[in-house]
Design an enzyme around this catalytic site. Structure first.
Site, PDB file in Angstrom:
ATOM      1  N   CYS A  26       0.871  -1.167   0.000  1.00 41.29           N
ATOM      2  CA  CYS A  26       0.000   0.000   0.000  1.00 41.29           C
ATOM      3  C   CYS A  26       0.911   1.220   0.000  1.00 41.29           C
ATOM      4  CB  CYS A  26      -0.856   0.017   1.256  1.00 41.29           C
ATOM      5  SG  CYS A  26      -1.805  -1.488   1.461  1.00 41.29           S
TER       6      CYS A  26
ATOM      7  N   ARG B 227       1.449   1.555  -5.943  1.00 45.30           N
ATOM      8  CA  ARG B 227       1.648   0.596  -4.853  1.00 45.30           C
ATOM      9  C   ARG B 227       0.342  -0.143  -4.508  1.00 45.30           C
ATOM     10  NH1 ARG B 227       6.481   1.747  -1.950  1.00 45.30           N
ATOM     11  NH2 ARG B 227       5.653   0.497  -0.263  1.00 45.30           N
TER      12      ARG B 227
ATOM     13  N   TRP C 169      -3.828  -1.837  -1.353  1.00 42.46           N
ATOM     14  CA  TRP C 169      -3.878  -3.101  -2.107  1.00 42.46           C
ATOM     15  C   TRP C 169      -4.298  -4.140  -1.083  1.00 42.46           C
ATOM     16  CZ3 TRP C 169      -1.333  -7.894  -1.961  1.00 42.46           C
ATOM     17  CH2 TRP C 169      -1.479  -8.682  -3.104  1.00 42.46           C
TER      18      TRP C 169
ATOM     19  N   ASN D 248       0.987   0.261   6.045  1.00 43.94           N
ATOM     20  CA  ASN D 248       1.412  -0.590   4.937  1.00 43.94           C
ATOM     21  C   ASN D 248       2.147  -1.779   5.539  1.00 43.94           C
ATOM     22  OD1 ASN D 248       2.418  -1.687   2.523  1.00 43.94           O
ATOM     23  ND2 ASN D 248       4.256  -0.405   2.636  1.00 43.94           N
ATOM     24  N   GLY D 249       1.713  -2.986   5.222  1.00 44.30           N
ATOM     25  CA  GLY D 249       2.361  -4.184   5.777  1.00 44.30           C
ATOM     26  C   GLY D 249       1.291  -5.160   6.204  1.00 44.30           C
TER      27      GLY D 249
ATOM     28  N   GLU E 180       8.889 -13.591 -20.570  1.00 44.98           N
ATOM     29  CA  GLU E 180       8.658 -12.195 -20.183  1.00 44.98           C
ATOM     30  C   GLU E 180       7.581 -11.558 -21.076  1.00 44.98           C
ATOM     31  OE1 GLU E 180       9.199 -10.421 -17.734  1.00 44.98           O
ATOM     32  OE2 GLU E 180       8.947  -8.372 -18.455  1.00 44.98           O
TER      33      GLU E 180
ATOM     34  N   LYS F 185       4.067  -9.973 -19.694  1.00 44.88           N
ATOM     35  CA  LYS F 185       3.597  -8.607 -19.994  1.00 44.88           C
ATOM     36  C   LYS F 185       2.163  -8.649 -20.520  1.00 44.88           C
ATOM     37  CE  LYS F 185       5.811  -6.735 -18.305  1.00 44.88           C
ATOM     38  NZ  LYS F 185       7.008  -6.951 -17.570  1.00 44.88           N
TER      39      LYS F 185
ATOM     40  N   GLU G   5      -0.374  -9.560 -17.748  1.00 44.99           N
ATOM     41  CA  GLU G   5      -0.526  -8.511 -16.732  1.00 44.99           C
ATOM     42  C   GLU G   5      -1.468  -7.398 -17.147  1.00 44.99           C
ATOM     43  OE1 GLU G   5       2.980  -7.111 -14.056  1.00 44.99           O
ATOM     44  OE2 GLU G   5       3.758  -7.513 -16.043  1.00 44.99           O
TER      45      GLU G   5
ATOM     46  N   HIS H 288       5.495 -31.442 -26.987  1.00 46.32           N
ATOM     47  CA  HIS H 288       5.246 -32.395 -25.903  1.00 46.32           C
ATOM     48  C   HIS H 288       3.991 -32.038 -25.094  1.00 46.32           C
ATOM     49  CE1 HIS H 288       9.001 -34.390 -26.763  1.00 46.32           C
ATOM     50  NE2 HIS H 288       9.609 -33.211 -26.754  1.00 46.32           N
TER      51      HIS H 288
ATOM     52  N   LYS I  49       2.650  -2.479  -7.637  1.00 45.92           N
ATOM     53  CA  LYS I  49       4.024  -2.374  -8.109  1.00 45.92           C
ATOM     54  C   LYS I  49       4.999  -3.068  -7.185  1.00 45.92           C
ATOM     55  CE  LYS I  49       7.181  -0.671 -10.835  1.00 45.92           C
ATOM     56  NZ  LYS I  49       7.272  -1.374 -12.127  1.00 45.92           N
TER      57      LYS I  49
HETATM   58  O1  M6R Z   1      10.345  -4.964  -7.447  1.00 48.04           O
HETATM   59  P1  M6R Z   1      10.645  -6.350  -7.900  1.00 48.04           P
HETATM   60  O2  M6R Z   1      11.504  -6.400  -9.119  1.00 48.04           O
HETATM   61  O3  M6R Z   1      11.170  -7.233  -6.823  1.00 48.04           O
HETATM   62  O4  M6R Z   1       9.229  -6.931  -8.316  1.00 48.04           O
HETATM   63  C1  M6R Z   1       9.093  -8.273  -8.682  1.00 48.04           C
HETATM   64  C2  M6R Z   1       7.756  -8.518  -9.337  1.00 48.04           C
HETATM   65  O5  M6R Z   1       6.712  -8.238  -8.456  1.00 48.04           O
HETATM   66  C3  M6R Z   1       7.581  -7.674 -10.601  1.00 48.04           C
HETATM   67  O6  M6R Z   1       8.612  -7.892 -11.510  1.00 48.04           O
HETATM   68  C4  M6R Z   1       6.242  -7.998 -11.271  1.00 48.04           C
HETATM   69  O7  M6R Z   1       6.259  -9.282 -11.803  1.00 48.04           O
HETATM   70  C5  M6R Z   1       5.954  -6.950 -12.331  1.00 48.04           C
HETATM   71  N1  M6R Z   1       4.596  -6.550 -12.248  1.00 48.04           N
HETATM   72  C6  M6R Z   1       6.269  -7.408 -13.696  1.00 48.04           C
HETATM   73  O8  M6R Z   1       5.906  -6.520 -14.688  1.00 48.04           O
END
Ligand code: M6R
Length: 616
Positions: free
Chosen positions: A2, A27, A75, A101-102, A488, A492, A495, A511, A611
């Site tokens: 958060c 966040r 969040w 936050n936590g 990757e 993307k 997400e 396979h 994030k």
């Molecule tokens: O801040 P970090 O690189 O540790 O974050 C890791 C993942 O949470 C982050 O890469 C996440 O998968 C992203 N949303 C990818 O776009």
């Protein structure tokens, strides 16, 4: 996970609190709230589910007047996203408000105790217990001392917290506390500002205080901040950090969204990172604080990360194993944390990769690896982040604030950071000659220009995005390093477009995943020139034979690909096959963005995500 902000000073609090929340919204953004101490001596707040924008609209008619206040963007972890679960939370009297936050891990037990003692709860969150615990200690042993009340309250909690507390009976004062979740404070002539990270403080002060684990602070409207340890002793020299991001770094600057901006910033970010890295002794990586002998003795590397950073870890394995000839284990942090046996040697180096430097899984893994005797080397973007502070050495990728929830510029910059590390190890271990290291470095120097060229070709991604219009799923294929590039690309797409995407090693597709294919099924195949080019072409043919719509990612002029694929995302020739993922990444980022925009989604704030994932 958060975002929290607070202000006390000689200005109205609401404008900073709303602006601060807007800049921290990456966040978390499922609900938001604000609480201000009014001149009449009572707390007034507004909170609602939904984004900060909705909160701002409500505030426009709420008339929140006051020069001290706290605010939160959430969040959800405990309790659904709703008005009642939005922060700030107050105690029974409504005179103490908190933002958190936590996670309070023992909140169930605390909540039962508090209910039994007569407290009434208004939400389903873990955080609300903190307000009631403070109320208890305020009325009890702390005898009206807010710092002491917070100190006693958090001493009963287990878990993690960044906390800001406002009390109607202590006008102008904000008390903060930190354990495991970050908190930074700016002291200025206009008062004190506190935030989960420096994004909200850019432009407020050049130097900020970073609370260390277990510390508390009292902020005053005069702009002073007193820091205390967990026993309540004064800390004379709190940790500070210089803010080198100006306010404009976190604004759109003419781009339609942060994702577009951050994709475009990649060449510049990599150029910046490459500066002054090749000296008269070869690769300069002073951040790796190991002696030549220690580097030579490394017999195993553990790379630990999550999400996109985990994909960087997989590429790092290729770099390190091929160049420095050290065996590498790559682990997703959340998996490593609960593995029974983690087989390290006395000379294992642990590398953690994390854009935010605050990912709870990665931090826990690093602590476990340290406990096993490993030295920790961090590759991160955020200055002064927990990862940096808890590591033996840190390479900052200097990509500037990454605001879009999905990682783009940090991904490619982290890959370049991993390449430095591999080259530095190769140099120290003598597995590459000085000339070979320099040659690789100069190849890395070509990457920003190659990416610039790909950026000019975004129309190809826009055209290719049409293949996903009626799709319910998709497949991303590649071989070798490009199977990671495919993973990757698929991440993307998932997400931000909410379209299922499966990534597979192209040769492995037959396979199992080949069963998914049917006419019109979109397949993205990464097939640059190189030693597995022809094999990958065969895999593309297998897809086409089953009616799939194949989008190739290929090297300029490749007729083999042009003749069989429906669309081609062209990349300029790359001298070293290992560097291909850096270049194709940009096409796959742009492709995902166009698919998401086509579907009408907000690319910067995808649903359910945040994030910085500061919970395990
Ligand atoms: O801040 P970090 O690189 O540790 O974050 C890791 C993942 O949470 C982050 O890469 C996440 O998968 C992203 N949303 C990818 O776009």
């Amino acid at each position: 996970m958060c975002g929290i902000v607070g202000y006390t000073g000689n200005h109205q609090a609401q404008p900073f609190l709303l602006d601060g929340l807007a800049s921290l919204e990456y966040r978390g953004y499922d609900s938001a709230g604000i609480e201000v101490l009014s001149p009449d001596g009572s707390l007034h707040g507004v909170k609602c589910s939904g984004r900060v924008e909705i909160l701002a609209q409500r505030c426009a008619t709420a008339n929140l007047v006051g020069t001290s206040g706290i605010a939160h963007t959430r969040w959800a972890t405990h309790g659904a996203p709703s008005d009642r679960n939005a922060h700030p939370h107050t105690d029974c009297s409504g005179r103490i408000a908190i933002v958190h936050n936590g996670i309070i891990e023992n909140f169930r037990q605390l909540r039962s105790q508090l209910i039994a003692a007569g407290h009434e709860f208004k939400s389903d969150t873990d955080s609300e217990v903190i307000a009631h615990l403070i109320e208890d200690s305020w009325n009890g042993p702390a005898k009206g001392n807010l710092l002491e009340a917070v100190r006693i309250a958090v001493s009963r909690c287990e878990g993690s917290w960044a906390l800001a507390v406002l009390c109607a009976d202590m006008p102008g004062q904000i008390v903060c506390a930190r354990r495991r979740s970050p908190l930074v404070i700016a002291t200025t002539a206009n008062g004190c500002y506190v935030s989960s990270d420096i994004t909200a403080l850019a432009g407020k002060a050049k130097e900020v205080i970073q609370l260390d684990d277990g510390q508390l602070a009292i902020l005053s409207p005069q702009g002073t901040c007193s820091v205390f340890d967990e026993d309540g002793n004064s800390v004379n020299s709190p940790t500070t950090m210089t803010v080198d991001w100006d306010a404009s770094a976190a604004t759109l600057g003419g781009y339609p969204d942060f994702m577009a901006k951050e994709i475009a910033e990649q060449p510049e970010a990599i150029r910046r990172l490459l500066q002054n890295r090749l000296g008269k002794h070869g690769i300069e990586l002073d951040e790796l604080t190991l002696t030549k002998e220690e580097m030579a003795a490394i017999d195993k590397v553990y790379v630990v990360a999550c999400g996109t950073s985990y994909h960087v870890g997989l590429i790092a394995r290729d770099f390190i194993e091929n160049w420095a000839k050290v065996p590498v284990v790559v682990e997703q942090a959340s998996e490593l944390n609960y593995k029974e046996s983690v087989l390290v040697t006395p000379n294992t180096l642990c590398v953690i990769i994390t854009q935010s430097g605050e990912t709870a899984d990665t931090l826990t893994a690093a602590r476990r690896m340290r406990g096993l005797g490993c030295k920790i080397f961090a590759i991160t973007n955020v200055l002064g982040s927990t990862a940096a502070r808890e590591s033996d050495g840190t390479l900052y990728i200097q990509a500037g604030p990454e605001v879009c929830v999905c990682s783009t510029k940090a991904y490619t910059a982290q890959m370049v950071g991993a390449a430095f590390l591999a080259l530095r190890l190769a140099q120290a271990r003598g597995t590459m000659t000085r000339e070979e290291v320099e040659k690789k470095f100069h190849e890395l120097e070509t990457v920003p220009n190659l990416i610039d060229q790909v950026l000019q070709r975004s129309w190809q991604d826009k055209e290719a995005s049409r293949a996903f219009r009626r799709a319910h799923s998709s497949l991303f294929l590649g071989r070798g390093v490009n199977s990671t590039a495919a993973a990757e690309g698929a991440l993307k797409l998932k997400e931000i477009s909410y379209l299922h995407a499966e990534a597979y090693a192209a040769g492995e597709m037959k396979h199992g995943p080949i069963a998914l294919l049917e006419p019109g099924f979109p397949v993205v195949a990464i097939v640059p020139q190189g030693h597995v080019h022809d094999k990958t072409i065969s895999n593309i043919q297998e897809c086409i034979a089953r009616g799939a719509t194949v989008i190739g990612v290929a090297t300029d002029g490749d007729e083999d690909v042009a003749t069989i694929c429906s669309n081609v995302l062209w990349v300029p020739p790359v001298t070293d096959e290992f560097l291909v993922p850096l270049v194709v990444a940009v096409h796959l980022q742009m492709l995902a963005r166009y698919v998401a925009i086509d579907r009408g989604y907000d690319v910067d704030k995808p649903r359910n995500l945040a994030k910085s994932v500061t919970v395990e």
